[in-house]
Enzyme design. Structure first.
Site, PDB file in Angstrom:
ATOM      1  N   CYS A 118       0.708  -1.267  -0.067  1.00 39.07           N
ATOM      2  CA  CYS A 118       0.002  -0.067   0.171  1.00 39.07           C
ATOM      3  C   CYS A 118       0.937   1.250  -0.098  1.00 39.07           C
ATOM      4  O   CYS A 118       1.915   1.459   0.612  1.00 39.07           O
ATOM      5  CB  CYS A 118      -1.076   0.083   1.387  1.00 39.07           C
ATOM      6  SG  CYS A 118      -2.206   1.474   1.213  1.00 39.07           S
ATOM      7  N   CYS A 126      -1.918  -1.186  10.546  1.00 35.60           N
ATOM      8  CA  CYS A 126      -2.457  -2.019   9.440  1.00 35.60           C
ATOM      9  C   CYS A 126      -1.245  -2.817   8.956  1.00 35.60           C
ATOM     10  O   CYS A 126      -0.038  -1.980   8.730  1.00 35.60           O
ATOM     11  CB  CYS A 126      -2.873  -1.359   8.227  1.00 35.60           C
ATOM     12  SG  CYS A 126      -3.331  -2.436   6.856  1.00 35.60           S
ATOM     13  N   CYS A 175      -9.484  -7.925   8.750  1.00 39.56           N
ATOM     14  CA  CYS A 175      -9.305  -6.576   8.331  1.00 39.56           C
ATOM     15  C   CYS A 175      -8.097  -5.995   8.878  1.00 39.56           C
ATOM     16  O   CYS A 175      -7.726  -6.367  10.162  1.00 39.56           O
ATOM     17  CB  CYS A 175     -10.567  -5.467   8.943  1.00 39.56           C
ATOM     18  SG  CYS A 175     -10.259  -4.221   8.374  1.00 39.56           S
TER      19      CYS A 175
HETATM   20  S1  SF4 Z   1      -5.427   0.477   6.112  1.00 37.85           S
HETATM   21 FE1  SF4 Z   1      -3.745  -0.583   5.337  1.00 37.85          FE
HETATM   22  S2  SF4 Z   1      -4.260  -1.151   3.117  1.00 37.85           S
HETATM   23 FE2  SF4 Z   1      -5.982   0.521   3.868  1.00 37.85          FE
HETATM   24  S3  SF4 Z   1      -4.811   2.516   3.324  1.00 37.85           S
HETATM   25 FE3  SF4 Z   1      -4.016   2.209   5.462  1.00 37.85          FE
HETATM   26  S4  SF4 Z   1      -2.118   1.115   5.139  1.00 37.85           S
HETATM   27 FE4  SF4 Z   1      -3.204   1.054   3.130  1.00 37.85          FE
END
Ligand code: SF4
Length: 352
Positions: free
Chosen positions: A115, A122, A340
């Site tokens: 990402c 995350c 998630c």
């Molecule tokens: S939650 Fe994870 S996958 Fe979603 S935008 Fe943030 S870093 Fe990227």
């Protein structure tokens, strides 16, 4: 021309295939036939395009290849959630998940390998490797999960969420192109009402969705409704403040007539207090939104814990007492890191 020099025909849109046929003295309607074979019937071999003459199939074989995504690995959770590692066209890996519940069969797919953002909580945001996923590769993730649901579980796919690895609105063109192929009558024919794109919050792109009059649903991962807290967990908030997100969402709801969803992961004593709930109520005021409260899934090296049941109940009732629709989303697939925020946590070593 050897196979490494051939173009993947699925990177071409219908007008481009049409002009290819015109350039080879063939009838333009061949393009629609080919398009249907590729996107409605998902063929992986030109010889399977049985309503084309042998000559036309040979022309295509000489110029193009079909290089679909494949399953590299799959794991099934105790709760039936299935996580897929998909091998993309260049060998990179992304992940997708099939989430079966009594009422729904939901495919969660990825829009980027890794990402470009780095949300604090995350696993995907901690990956080093990154590239955008192409439209045909997103389409393939959906098709593979759909086929798995039908063949292994005996139920049709009902919903698609772009909530796997990546920020969909930073891969805008390919994401909208994949939705086009998934929803088209000469594609998978799935209703856009059953598709949800989830964003970490890029205000100008949310407004662009409204300007582009999209028919799918939008979810915003808010997770905190004041800038000081959201800055701490989501870097993207520095350039997309709470106020700018509120303005963008109001614009989206007004111009599309849709109800947007706010995703809110509750972290113990960070964003789950009465004041946090009241900030969220203020954010929602005058806006057509509902709130999904999401149970936090632990990620290695992240200093947050999930909220306790009492805090969750209090948070929920403050929202509901203000007339806001709230759903609590329990985590699924935790034992296989499919929940998630957990995607890719065990995969980075394979692709970096
Ligand atoms: S939650 Fe994870 S996958 Fe979603 S935008 Fe943030 S870093 Fe990227």
């Amino acid at each position: 021309m050897n196979s490494t020099e051939k173009q993947d025909i699925r990177s071409l849109d219908l007008p481009e295939i049409t002009s290819f046929f015109e350039g080879h003295g063939e009838k333009p309607f061949r393009a629609k036939q080919v398009y249907e074979w590729l996107w409605k019937n998902s063929v992986e071999n030109f010889d399977d395009m049985t309503n084309l003459s042998k000559e036309v199939r040979e022309i295509m074989k000489n110029h193009f290849m079909i290089n679909p995504v494949t399953i590299s690995e799959s794991q099934i959770s105790k709760d039936g959630t299935t996580k897929f590692s998909f091998k993309l066209q260049d060998g990179m890996i992304c992940e997708g998940v099939l989430i079966p519940t009594p009422k729904r069969m939901t495919a969660c797919i990825s829009s980027q390998v890794g990402c470009s953002l780095s949300c604090e909580f995350c696993a995907t945001g901690k990956m080093k490797t990154f590239r955008n996923i192409r439209a045909d590769e997103m389409y393939d993730q959906v098709r593979i999960i759909r086929d798995w649901a039908e063949n292994e579980i005996g139920k049709p796919l009902t919903n698609i969420v772009y909530m796997g690895m990546g920020e969909p609105l930073l891969n805008y063109g390919h994401v909208l192109n994949s939705v086009e192929k998934i929803t088209s009558e000469i594609g998978l024919g799935i209703s856009p009402r059953r598709i949800t794109i989830s964003t970490a919050g890029i205000s100008k792109m949310i407004q662009k969705l409204a300007d582009d009059k999209v028919k799918f649903n939008l979810a915003l991962s808010l997770h905190a409704a004041n800038d000081a807290k959201r800055d701490k967990i989501m870097d993207i908030n520095e350039s997309n403040t709470i106020e700018s997100l509120r303005t963008a969402l109001l614009y989206f709801c007004k111009n599309t007539g849709k109800t947007a969803t706010l995703e809110y992961i509750l972290f113990d004593q960070f964003n789950d207090t009465k004041e946090d709930a009241k900030s969220l109520v203020d954010f929602c005021s005058g806006m057509d939104v509902k709130v999904n409260i999401i149970e936090y899934n632990p990620v290695d090296g992240v200093p947050y814990q999930k909220s306790n049941p009492e805090s969750i109940r209090q948070f929920q009732s403050i929202l509901e007492n203000s007339g806001i629709e709230v759903n609590i989303r329990r985590s699924r697939g935790k034992d296989i890191d499919a929940a998630c925020g957990q995607l890719a946590s065990k995969k980075e070593k394979d692709i970096s």
